[in-house]
Design a protein around this motif. Structure first.
Motif, PDB file in Angstrom:
ATOM      1  N   MET A  67       0.841  -1.192   0.000  1.00  8.78           N
ATOM      2  CA  MET A  67       0.000   0.000   0.000  1.00  8.78           C
ATOM      3  C   MET A  67       0.878   1.244   0.000  1.00  8.78           C
ATOM      4  O   MET A  67       1.834   1.328   0.770  1.00  8.78           O
ATOM      5  CB  MET A  67      -0.910   0.015   1.233  1.00  8.78           C
ATOM      6  CG  MET A  67      -1.883  -1.136   1.262  1.00  8.78           C
ATOM      7  SD  MET A  67      -3.169  -1.009   2.530  1.00  8.78           S
ATOM      8  CE  MET A  67      -2.238  -0.934   4.020  1.00  8.78           C
ATOM      9  N   ASP A  68       0.544   2.186  -0.871  1.00  7.21           N
ATOM     10  CA  ASP A  68       1.198   3.491  -0.875  1.00  7.21           C
ATOM     11  C   ASP A  68       0.480   4.340   0.165  1.00  7.21           C
ATOM     12  O   ASP A  68      -0.716   4.624   0.031  1.00  7.21           O
ATOM     13  CB  ASP A  68       1.101   4.150  -2.248  1.00  7.21           C
ATOM     14  CG  ASP A  68       1.798   3.342  -3.329  1.00  7.21           C
ATOM     15  OD1 ASP A  68       2.745   2.609  -2.994  1.00  7.21           O
ATOM     16  OD2 ASP A  68       1.393   3.436  -4.491  1.00  7.21           O
ATOM     17  N   PHE A  69       1.203   4.739   1.179  1.00  6.11           N
ATOM     18  CA  PHE A  69       0.628   5.412   2.341  1.00  6.11           C
ATOM     19  C   PHE A  69       1.159   6.843   2.398  1.00  6.11           C
ATOM     20  O   PHE A  69       2.374   7.061   2.379  1.00  6.11           O
ATOM     21  CB  PHE A  69       1.028   4.633   3.601  1.00  6.11           C
ATOM     22  CG  PHE A  69       0.486   5.177   4.879  1.00  6.11           C
ATOM     23  CD1 PHE A  69      -0.789   4.848   5.292  1.00  6.11           C
ATOM     24  CD2 PHE A  69       1.261   6.003   5.675  1.00  6.11           C
ATOM     25  CE1 PHE A  69      -1.282   5.338   6.488  1.00  6.11           C
ATOM     26  CE2 PHE A  69       0.766   6.493   6.867  1.00  6.11           C
ATOM     27  CZ  PHE A  69      -0.508   6.171   7.277  1.00  6.11           C
ATOM     28  N   ARG A  70       0.269   7.822   2.441  1.00  5.35           N
ATOM     29  CA  ARG A  70       0.678   9.229   2.501  1.00  5.35           C
ATOM     30  C   ARG A  70      -0.103   9.940   3.599  1.00  5.35           C
ATOM     31  O   ARG A  70      -1.297   9.749   3.748  1.00  5.35           O
ATOM     32  CB  ARG A  70       0.405   9.926   1.175  1.00  5.35           C
ATOM     33  CG  ARG A  70       0.831  11.396   1.168  1.00  5.35           C
ATOM     34  CD  ARG A  70       0.630  12.038  -0.178  1.00  5.35           C
ATOM     35  NE  ARG A  70       1.339  11.384  -1.247  1.00  5.35           N
ATOM     36  CZ  ARG A  70       2.613  11.609  -1.571  1.00  5.35           C
ATOM     37  NH1 ARG A  70       3.315  12.475  -0.894  1.00  5.35           N
ATOM     38  NH2 ARG A  70       3.170  10.960  -2.578  1.00  5.35           N
ATOM     39  N   TRP A  71       0.627  10.758   4.350  1.00  3.64           N
ATOM     40  CA  TRP A  71      -0.013  11.637   5.314  1.00  3.64           C
ATOM     41  C   TRP A  71       0.548  13.027   5.130  1.00  3.64           C
ATOM     42  O   TRP A  71       1.750  13.241   5.240  1.00  3.64           O
ATOM     43  CB  TRP A  71       0.212  11.173   6.756  1.00  3.64           C
ATOM     44  CG  TRP A  71      -0.429  12.110   7.725  1.00  3.64           C
ATOM     45  CD1 TRP A  71      -1.762  12.227   7.991  1.00  3.64           C
ATOM     46  CD2 TRP A  71       0.221  13.079   8.543  1.00  3.64           C
ATOM     47  NE1 TRP A  71      -1.975  13.215   8.917  1.00  3.64           N
ATOM     48  CE2 TRP A  71      -0.769  13.753   9.271  1.00  3.64           C
ATOM     49  CE3 TRP A  71       1.543  13.459   8.712  1.00  3.64           C
ATOM     50  CZ2 TRP A  71      -0.478  14.773  10.161  1.00  3.64           C
ATOM     51  CZ3 TRP A  71       1.828  14.476   9.602  1.00  3.64           C
ATOM     52  CH2 TRP A  71       0.827  15.110  10.325  1.00  3.64           C
TER      53      TRP A  71
END
Length: 139
Positions: A67-71
């Motif tokens: 999963m590509d996770f961005r915050w």
């Protein structure tokens, strides 16, 4: 319900960050600085985003995915520096990106998912800006 989970996660993360980082700041505090700690620490109200999911393998008893996770939240983080004068530094534009590998074990009996393994596949990429706050005061 998901909104409540996100809110509680932010509260827990804020506590963990404060309790983990402030002792390190104190340990490495340079001479001449009397205090180095967060005067404000809020991660904001923007939830992390999953920008992409790739199924790597799907076996009978497990699913493996990346999963590509961005915050890129709206944090309110101010590092208070005391050195005879108050010198607050405000952190702005904080963003994080990483790829997370998730392995979900499956079974036919309840709870149907007996295990989940999560690992970072890439180094977390940070984007961060900061500015000196002008409201200094002499101690």
């Amino acid at each position: 319900m998901a909104e409540q989970i996100a809110e509680q996660t932010v509260v827990a993360a804020t506590i963990i960050i404060r309790e983990s980082v402030e002792p390190i700041l104190e340990e490495y505090r340079p001479l001449g600085i009397s205090s180095l700690k967060f005067s404000k620490l809020s991660l904001g109200n923007v939830a992390p985003k999953i920008e992409g999911i790739r199924i790597q393998s799907q076996k009978q008893d497990q699913i493996t995915m990346d999963m590509d996770f961005r915050w890129g939240g709206d944090p309110d983080i101010v590092l208070g520096i005391e050195a005879g004068v108050s010198l607050p530094i405000q952190l702005k534009g904080l963003q994080n990106f990483t790829i997370i590998n998730v392995i979900i074990q499956l079974c036919e009996e309840i709870p149907c998912i007996p295990a989940v393994v999560v690992a970072l596949l890439s180094e977390v990429i940070h984007t961060l800006n900061y500015c000196w706050m002008l409201n200094t005061k002499i101690l």
